[in-house]
Design an enzyme around this catalytic site. Structure first.
Site, short mmCIF file in Angstrom:
data_model
loop_
_atom_site.label_atom_id
_atom_site.label_comp_id
_atom_site.label_asym_id
_atom_site.label_seq_id
_atom_site.Cartn_x
_atom_site.Cartn_y
_atom_site.Cartn_z
N LYS A 54 -33.50 -1.28 27.15
CA LYS A 54 -32.39 -0.64 26.43
C LYS A 54 -31.62 0.27 27.37
CE LYS A 54 -31.25 2.63 22.74
NZ LYS A 54 -31.67 3.45 21.61
N GLU B 122 -18.34 0.05 17.37
CA GLU B 122 -19.23 1.16 16.97
C GLU B 122 -18.88 2.44 17.73
OE1 GLU B 122 -23.49 0.24 16.64
OE2 GLU B 122 -23.89 2.15 17.65
N GLU C 260 -27.67 14.97 15.94
CA GLU C 260 -28.97 14.75 16.59
C GLU C 260 -29.61 16.00 17.18
OE1 GLU C 260 -28.81 11.19 18.88
OE2 GLU C 260 -30.72 11.55 19.87
N GLU D 228 -34.22 -0.79 18.83
CA GLU D 228 -33.66 0.29 19.65
C GLU D 228 -34.11 1.65 19.12
OE1 GLU D 228 -29.07 -0.32 18.45
OE2 GLU D 228 -29.40 1.46 19.65
C1 LIG Z 1 -24.58 7.66 22.17
C2 LIG Z 1 -24.25 8.00 20.92
O1 LIG Z 1 -25.10 7.91 19.86
C3 LIG Z 1 -26.42 7.47 20.02
C4 LIG Z 1 -26.53 6.01 19.88
C5 LIG Z 1 -26.76 5.42 18.65
C6 LIG Z 1 -26.77 3.92 18.49
O2 LIG Z 1 -26.45 3.20 19.44
O3 LIG Z 1 -27.07 3.41 17.39
C7 LIG Z 1 -27.00 6.22 17.52
C8 LIG Z 1 -27.15 7.57 17.64
C9 LIG Z 1 -27.25 8.19 18.96
O4 LIG Z 1 -28.56 8.13 19.38
C10 LIG Z 1 -22.91 8.57 20.62
O5 LIG Z 1 -22.66 8.92 19.47
O6 LIG Z 1 -22.11 8.67 21.55
#
Ligand SMILES: C=C(O[C@@H]1C=C(C(=O)O)C=C[C@H]1O)C(=O)O
Length: 385
Positions: free
Chosen positions: A141, A368, A190, A234
């Site tokens: 990952k 996303e 987070e 993940e």
């Molecule tokens: C890296 C980010 O978020 C991270 C990545 C995520 C994912 O890929 O699902 C979710 C939450 C965070 O751990 C961000 O918001 O920039």
């Protein structure tokens, strides 16, 4: 002196050369700090910990994501501040001696957006990581970020920004650190590490899906996320890594499987992790142990950090770094500097990343990251009203 109102504090924030605002997701802890009594630059956890211990009240700031350096920034390469005065809103307590009369603010209209530049080649670059992961199954990952530059007609009104953060992102942490012509703003969901009298809390937050347009669709999407093998995988990497890094310093309590965390734009897989610390561990010692988790870095970590440096076009600075508050006794709370932007003069740089696995669809990951930029984008759009 009577305790200032929220509006007075926000106006003061906009007027001040140096200011900090920190609020926890539940808003039970909130601080406003103004001015600088002392500053600490750089990214050494132990240096900051030793310095924080010498202070009479909490310090605020963050560490850069990695050792790469952001040009022309005093904030983005690691910065902590002991404010001249600190308002603890929860306890209605003032640290330091107030000299500002909280004069009447001059209302200033916020700037308009003049242009927006995105890294359009991001999916192609991310595809090279996917190809590598498909060939090398030990590369599990990597979280790859992108940046968006937004040019503005002038300086943001930070009083308006603070008010908009409160209404637009009610269940996130809020962190706004301002120093001269720079500021870093985060509405992160987070937590990295909270330590309070020997008890600690962290969380796995990884795995994302959009919100539905109505309740039924929203619930359907949540169920889809809870059953999606890529997102579960993940997420599992994050939880497993956190548990293994903390195992010898704490007794851990965590649920059997992930839950759903909802924010206005996205829903995440979420695993709260709590515990009792065995010894005298400070919030910074735990943050150093945990950072970067595979929620922001990847697995294995050395390969992921090298891949981030190769594939991302710009250093992250405080984006995805540990940011937060540290008390003199070593307790405090560090969060992860995502859903964030860096303001410098008339440019806002927005950041977002996504967890990439061998079976990632790079276009879906691009979308996303766009959703994850929406909270900061909305704050900017709200200014021009
Ligand atoms: C890296 C980010 O978020 C991270 C990545 C995520 C994912 O890929 O699902 C979710 C939450 C965070 O751990 C961000 O918001 O920039």
């Amino acid at each position: 002196m009577s305790f200032p109102t929220e509006k007075q504090l926000r106006d003061r924030f906009d007027r001040s050369e140096h200011a900090v605002y920190f609020a926890t997701a539940d808003k039970r802890t909130r601080y406003y700090g103004f001015g600088v009594r002392e500053e600490k630059f750089g990214a050494d956890f132990q240096d900051v910990a030793a310095w924080a211990r010498e202070q009479r009240y909490p310090v605020f700031g963050g560490f850069s994501f990695d050792e790469q350096s952001v040009a022309d920034s005093a904030l983005m390469n690691g910065y902590f501040v002991l404010p001249e005065v600190l308002y603890d809103i929860t306890d209605q307590y003032l640290w330091g001696r107030e000299t500002d009369p909280f004069g009447a603010p001059t209302p200033i209209a916020g700037p308009a957006i003049t242009s927006q530049t995105d890294e359009q080649d991001w999916p192609d670059r991310v595809q090279t990581a996917v190809d590598d992961m498909q060939k090398n199954s030990n590369h599990q990952k990597v979280v790859l970020g992108r940046q968006r530059q937004v040019r503005l007609t002038g300086k943001l009104n930070l009083a308006t920004l603070l008010a908009d953060l409160a209404t637009q992102q009610p269940n996130s942490y809020h962190f706004v650190l301002k120093r001269g012509d720079e500021a870093f703003v985060s509405a992160t969901p987070e937590r990295l590490a909270k330590v309070n009298r020997g008890q600690f809390e962290t969380a796995g937050v990884a795995g994302t899906i959009r919100r539905g347009t109505d309740e039924a669709e929203d619930a359907r999407l949540a169920t889809e996320l809870l059953q999606d093998p890529k997102n579960l995988q993940e997420h599992a990497y994050v939880v497993e890594t956190i548990v293994s890094r903390l195992q010898d310093v704490a007794t851990l309590t965590l649920p059997d499987g992930p839950q759903i965390m909802k924010n206005p734009q996205v829903q995440h897989l979420y695993t709260p992790i709590a515990g009792q610390l065995n010894g005298d561990n400070t919030v910074l010692a735990l943050a150093e142990r945990l950072h970067p988790t595979p929620a922001l870095g990847g697995k294995p970590v050395d390969w992921a950090m090298a891949t981030i440096q190769t594939i991302e076009q710009h250093p992250r600075g405080l984006f995805a770094g540990p940011i937060g508050v540290v008390k003199p006794d070593g307790d405090g709370e560090m969060i992860v500097g995502i859903r964030s932007m860096w303001l410098k003069q008339r440019t806002a740089t927005l950041f977002a990343g996504a967890g990439i696995l061998a079976d990632s669809d790079v276009q879906a990951e691009f979308e996303e990251t766009g959703l994850k930029m929406t909270p900061m984008m909305n704050l900017l759009k709200e200014q021009d009203k």
